[in-house]
Design a protein around this motif. Structure first.
Motif: not given
Length: 880
Positions: A30, A34, A60, A64, A180, A184
């Motif tokens: 994460l 980010s 996000l 989180a 995402w 990710l």
């Protein structure tokens, strides 16, 4: 018998290790995602793209904590489901499923399937080697005599599936989840590889030996390498490979051998596959002869995308061309030779151009450009012929020796189709890309995958040309033709060369950049001058704010009129800051012009209690005081009318004391006329309400102050918005030909007039309509503010100035975002406040230009087609 019966202490220990690392791996993933989202948002030149990235980043961060807490729980459920599942060779046969069942799913479910597949596909290249070892060790730990990848409870689809389940449960749009997954996937794959390495190390330390792979042929031949590990589901049921190109199988749950080796009879199966254009390795879907030999790409966009970006299938695509390919190419060439190319219709082109010329610049629909259509012969000569470009492609296909070379040629055509259909780019520039096709094709024969390299000179050249073209919004403008002339020359040199290399593209790019730099020099001087002026104004305001803060700490400020304090904070602090910045040799600690020293005299002169005691000093101070104040304000650029009201108030305070001039001398006044002086001073206005009784705190300026000459140089008078008359006028014409709504933002609908048909309850309906209109207006205002907040230096906009549209670039913003300055052709500046910028957006007099990279967008279309194909849907046509 379920796996639970065979689960030993090593498997349980492996499960505990995975769950122990789960929180850390998702936390690091994460954080990395980010950071990547923030960097992408900072570097993106597309306003729309930045909005999407900002929304994804905010979402996000918001979720989180939920992702961190839910992922280990979902992972545990996935692992236990595998450990307690019935093996697929013991389970009853299920109804047909896989990709064919996707037709029964709704759009959201298909989208989630695509994202899960994308996450897993992106992870496989990073984990495949370690995963193969873990499959073998885990099979031994489970007591299996051979490798069963589908019985590995830690395989990628379990971890990726757990993550996707968490993401899918969050209340966000599919677009946000797609971003995402994109950011990710790489860090999550790295964390999976670290987990696999830790599990492998632990199992080997306990003396576990690897199980062996067992290969056996099925009716269809050998399965794709790694197919089982990539396509089996949580319940162990095998499904189709990600590319749909599997041609056989292995022992249940096993993997095909890297070379496709097998027992006797494998060579006969290989020969059958070669006749069909298939490969023994089977790592990716390989097109058949009739698809490879076509003049127009018959290969699906998904295959081309996999060819460019899936390294695990490179060996497949680098194999020799199948038997019968060259004969099919010759037949296609013979067919093309019999076709007559239609004559180019110059009159129709002239009519179309005149029609477009008559339209408003920003209202023109993009002119169609196609790779399979002829270009204007007067501009492109022999490169204009669509048939000539097609023949060049077929000649290169006839020279190809490997499948990768043919796919590289088809990749060029597919990507050019996308670029040619990108309406953001002016049509002549897209025509130049079409004319560049022969050079790109010759390059692709030697470097088939060059489009997958971000820094390849050919791709860099195309993107540089496209981004430079965003400087223009009118293909009929003389300055745009000055841009196109050298571009056409560069394209001709590349396309007509017998051999072309990456260095040739770099050379032409450098030559174009040199010309662009020379063309910009004329406007750069004016642009730099205005930018320096605005930067100076910002520095002056910042220093003035610090000077004002110092003023607020003076003890003699208490007891003076509020108007004088405001003058010191707002005007005189600017005078002192201007003097210090324009006299750098003296240093900011000195007092150039004596403008700081005069403050003490000013404060004393308006303090009633002090002035009454020394009227003679006031006689001496006032003339010099007024002269210094006027000189400083004139140096700053203040207009006399701007400060006259202050001097009137100042005189109002000085005048009663100055009347003491009627007394023969100040000495006589002090000796015998003190009471007379006090009676005169009593004529001062009551100051109880406007004299400061405590030390004030200055307010920091919202935007830098600019003198009239500075405002004119920065173009603040050019872009005054039309005054809005209310919400109902936002969707109407503003009277100057520009519609008053914001591109991409919903204009406020006009409230219906219900006064003529008033009925019981009509007032309630009107109230509801008014409330709806008010809510829509608030939503529009919020979107406009967000649009302004996302603007970055370097963004291009279309700006309506003096009844014409100009393409302008945001060249400067104040530190707090209160002032903006755009620069258009010739270095012409257009300054505006934030409020003006918002009004122009609402009235659609300012329209941000989408600058998303052109080549990247074309490649993303191939990725989208590939994702759709993996989901079992027909690959969409990706041409523009």
């Amino acid at each position: 018998m379920s796996l639970a019966a065979n689960t030993g202490p090593l498997v349980e220990r492996s499960k505990r290790e995975a769950l122990l690392q789960a929180s850390g791996m998702i936390e690091r993933s994460l954080q990395a995602a980010s950071s990547e989202l923030q960097e992408a948002q900072r570097t993106s030149r597309s306003v729309a793209r930045r909005m999407q990235l900002e929304d994804a980043l905010a979402a996000l961060d918001r979720h989180a904590a939920t992702v961190r807490s839910e992922f280990p729980r979902r992972l545990l459920a996935g692992i236990d489901a595998i450990l307690h599942a019935t093996p697929p060779d013991e389970a009853p046969r299920k109804a047909p499923g896989g990709s064919s069942m996707l037709a029964l799913l709704d759009e959201g479910e298909v989208s989630r399937f695509v994202e899960a597949s994308r996450l897993q596909q992106n992870a496989m290249p990073l984990v495949e080697r370690t995963l193969s070892q873990l499959d073998s060790l885990m099979s031994s730990a489970l007591g299996l005599p051979e490798v069963r990848a589908d019985r590995n409870p830690f395989r990628p689809e379990i971890l990726c599936g757990a993550l996707m389940e968490v993401l899918q449960d969050l209340p966000e749009s599919d677009d946000v989840r797609s971003l995402w997954v994109r950011y990710l996937s790489t860090p999550f794959a790295g964390e999976m590889r670290a987990l696999y390495e830790a599990l492998v190390e632990m199992l080997e330390a306990q003396g576990v030996e690897e199980a062996r792979y067992r290969v056996r042929l099925t009716a269809g031949g050998a399965a794709p390498h790694g197919a089982a590990s990539r396509t089996t589901g949580a319940g162990g049921e095998a499904g189709p490979g990600p590319t749909g190109g599997g041609f056989g199988g292995v022992a249940p749950g096993g993997r095909g051998s890297p070379g496709g080796a097998g027992p006797a009879g494998a060579s006969q199966a290989d020969a059958g596959r070669a006749a069909r254009g298939e490969t023994a390795a089977g790592r990716g879907f390989v097109p058949r002869v009739h698809e490879l030999s076509r003049s127009s790409p018959a290969v699906e966009a998904a295959v081309v995308h996999d060819f460019l970006y899936q390294p695990q299938w490179f060996e497949t695509y680098d194999e020799p061309l199948p038997e019968g390919y060259y004969e099919a190419v010759e037949a296609e060439q013979a067919r093309l030779a019999q076709q007559a190319e239609p004559a180019y219709d110059d009159s129709m082109r002239a009519f179309e151009l005149e029609r477009l010329r008559a339209q408003d610049v920003v209202e023109r629909s993009p002119r169609a450009v196609r790779v399979d259509a002829a270009l204007a012969p007067a501009q492109w000569g022999e490169l204009a012929s669509a048939q000539a470009r097609t023949r060049a492609r077929m000649q290169l296909k006839a020279r190809a020796q490997r499948i990768s070379q043919v796919l590289g040629l088809d990749a060029v055509r597919l990507l050019l189709e996308q670029v040619a259909g990108d309406g953001r780019v002016l049509a002549p520039v897209r025509e130049a890309f079409v004319a560049l096709e022969p050079a790109l094709l010759r390059l692709a024969l030697d470097q088939p995958r060059f489009f997958a390299e971000d820094a390849h000179p050919a791709r860099v050249l195309m993107e540089a040309v496209a981004q430079r073209s965003f400087k223009y919004n009118d293909e009929f403008a003389p300055e745009f033709e000055q841009f196109m002339a050298p571009l056409r020359g560069a394209v001709r040199k590349l396309a007509q060369a017998a051999e072309v290399s990456a260095e040739d593209f770099r050379t032409q790019h450098e030559a174009l950049e040199t010309g662009w730099k020379a063309a910009d020099e004329g406007g750069e001087a004016a642009r730099a001058q205005v930018l320096n002026s605005m930067q100076f104004a910002q520095e002056r305001q910042a220093l003035a704010d610090r000077v004002a803060l110092d003023f607020s700490l003076r003890p003699d400020l208490v007891g003076v009129p509020a108007v004088v304090a405001d003058f010191l904070y707002q005007d005189w602090s600017l005078v002192i800051a201007h003097a210090q910045l324009t006299h750098p040799g003296t240093g900011s600690r000195l007092d150039p012009g004596g403008y700081l020293a005069v403050v003490s005299d000013l404060l004393w002169s308006v303090n009633r209690e002090q002035a009454i005691k020394q009227p003679a000093r006031l006689f001496e101070v006032v003339p010099g005081l007024l002269g210094t104040l006027r000189r400083g304000l004139e140096m700053l650029g203040k207009e006399p009318a701007e400060t006259q009201s202050f001097f009137d108030v100042l005189m109002h305070y000085h005048d009663p004391v100055l009347r003491l001039r009627r007394v023969r001398s100040a000495q006589d006044v002090e000796a015998s006329g003190h009471e007379r002086a006090r009676s005169l001073l009593d004529a001062l206005p009551s100051v109880r309400s406007d004299v400061l009784t405590e030390r004030p705190v200055p307010r920091k300026a919202e935007q830098p102050w600019l003198a009239r000459i500075e405002r004119e140089a920065a173009g603040f008078a050019d872009v005054e918005p039309v005054e809005e008359t209310g919400a109902s006028g936002l969707g109407e014409e503003t009277g100057d030909g520009a519609p008053s709504s914001v591109s991409g933002l919903s204009p406020v609908a006009a409230a219906p007039d219900l006064t003529e048909s008033a009925t019981p309850g009509a007032s309630g309906g009107a109230a509801a309509a008014g409330a709806a209109a008010g809510g829509a207006e608030d939503d529009l205002a919020a979107r406009v503010r967000a649009e302004v907040a996302r603007m970055r230096v370097g963004d291009w906009v279309d700006l309506y100035v003096h009844k014409s549209w100009r393409r302008a670039q945001l060249s400067w913003t104040s530190d707090n975002g209160s002032l903006f300055m755009f620069v258009s052709q010739g270095g012409r500046a257009h300054g505006m406040t934030r409020r003006t910028c918002e009004k122009l957006l609402r009235q659609r007099h300012l329209r941000p230009v989408d600058m998303d990279p052109v080549v990247d967008r074309a490649l993303r279309e191939l990725a989208r087609a590939g994702a759709a194909r993996r989901a079992g849907n027909p690959a969409p046509h990706v041409a523009g």
